[in-house]
Design an enzyme around this catalytic site. Sequence first.
Site, mmCIF file in Angstrom:
data_model
loop_
_atom_site.group_PDB
_atom_site.id
_atom_site.type_symbol
_atom_site.label_atom_id
_atom_site.label_comp_id
_atom_site.label_asym_id
_atom_site.label_seq_id
_atom_site.Cartn_x
_atom_site.Cartn_y
_atom_site.Cartn_z
ATOM 1 N N ASP A 120 0.848 -1.184 0.000
ATOM 2 C CA ASP A 120 0.000 0.000 0.000
ATOM 3 C C ASP A 120 0.888 1.240 0.000
ATOM 4 O OD1 ASP A 120 -2.085 -1.737 0.116
ATOM 5 O OD2 ASP A 120 -2.723 -1.220 2.152
ATOM 6 N N ASP A 123 -15.411 -3.793 -1.219
ATOM 7 C CA ASP A 123 -14.875 -3.470 0.104
ATOM 8 C C ASP A 123 -16.053 -3.328 1.070
ATOM 9 O OD1 ASP A 123 -12.295 -3.310 -1.088
ATOM 10 O OD2 ASP A 123 -12.763 -1.285 -1.756
#
Length: 233
Positions: free
Chosen positions: A8, A128
Amino acid sequence: MIVIPAIDLRGGRAVRLRRGDPSEETAYADDPIEVAVRFQEQGARRLHVIDLDAALGQGDNRDVIRDICRAVVVPVQVGGGIRSLDAAAAVLDAGAARAILGTAAAVDPSFVGRAVEEFAERVVVAVDVRGGRVMTQGWTEEGPELEAAIPALDDAGAPRYIVTAIARDGTLEGPDLTLYRQVLKRTDRPVIASGGVRNADDVWALRDVGCEAAVTGKALYEKTLKLSQVIRG
């Protein structure tokens, strides 16, 4: 079953957030390219790279993503802020093997159909989930209910999903197996699990549920899981 290391990106560094909260950031490396190469050397068969700045509307890490794709030979799937066909094309042109569509897919499933028509199997749809709803805009806004979202995305032609249990993400609390069973009952498309993986047992549990792959970041950075434990053959 494939384990996909996560990188990330925020401010050019490799970081992890807890449950997607930008205020709960742990920085793990100033050089994400070095991290990517190390994961490849450890046996990773694919990498998962998310541009958190782009997802949150706070800039981007395009140059770093391009450099990661050039530094490794394994396929790289890239997400974060890809909300147009042009943005998907840019990521793929930079060397990514797959473009991950999140917000734009959740709010407009027809966008998935257009993306698949353009890029075919190089598209992955991110679902998500928090509290039974698909979250959008870097997990800051509520989107559709999960039960409605999956059939709509299936009908639009989504080739595969990456499903993140937001409440487990970055926590090392174990994956939400109930969530993956719920999703897999509603689709015959491959499902990649993300969120909460802490050790090899979690990987095998996701495999037994029926997931195609598992994305994990914190477990690898914190060394509660080693790729050598889950690579066979």
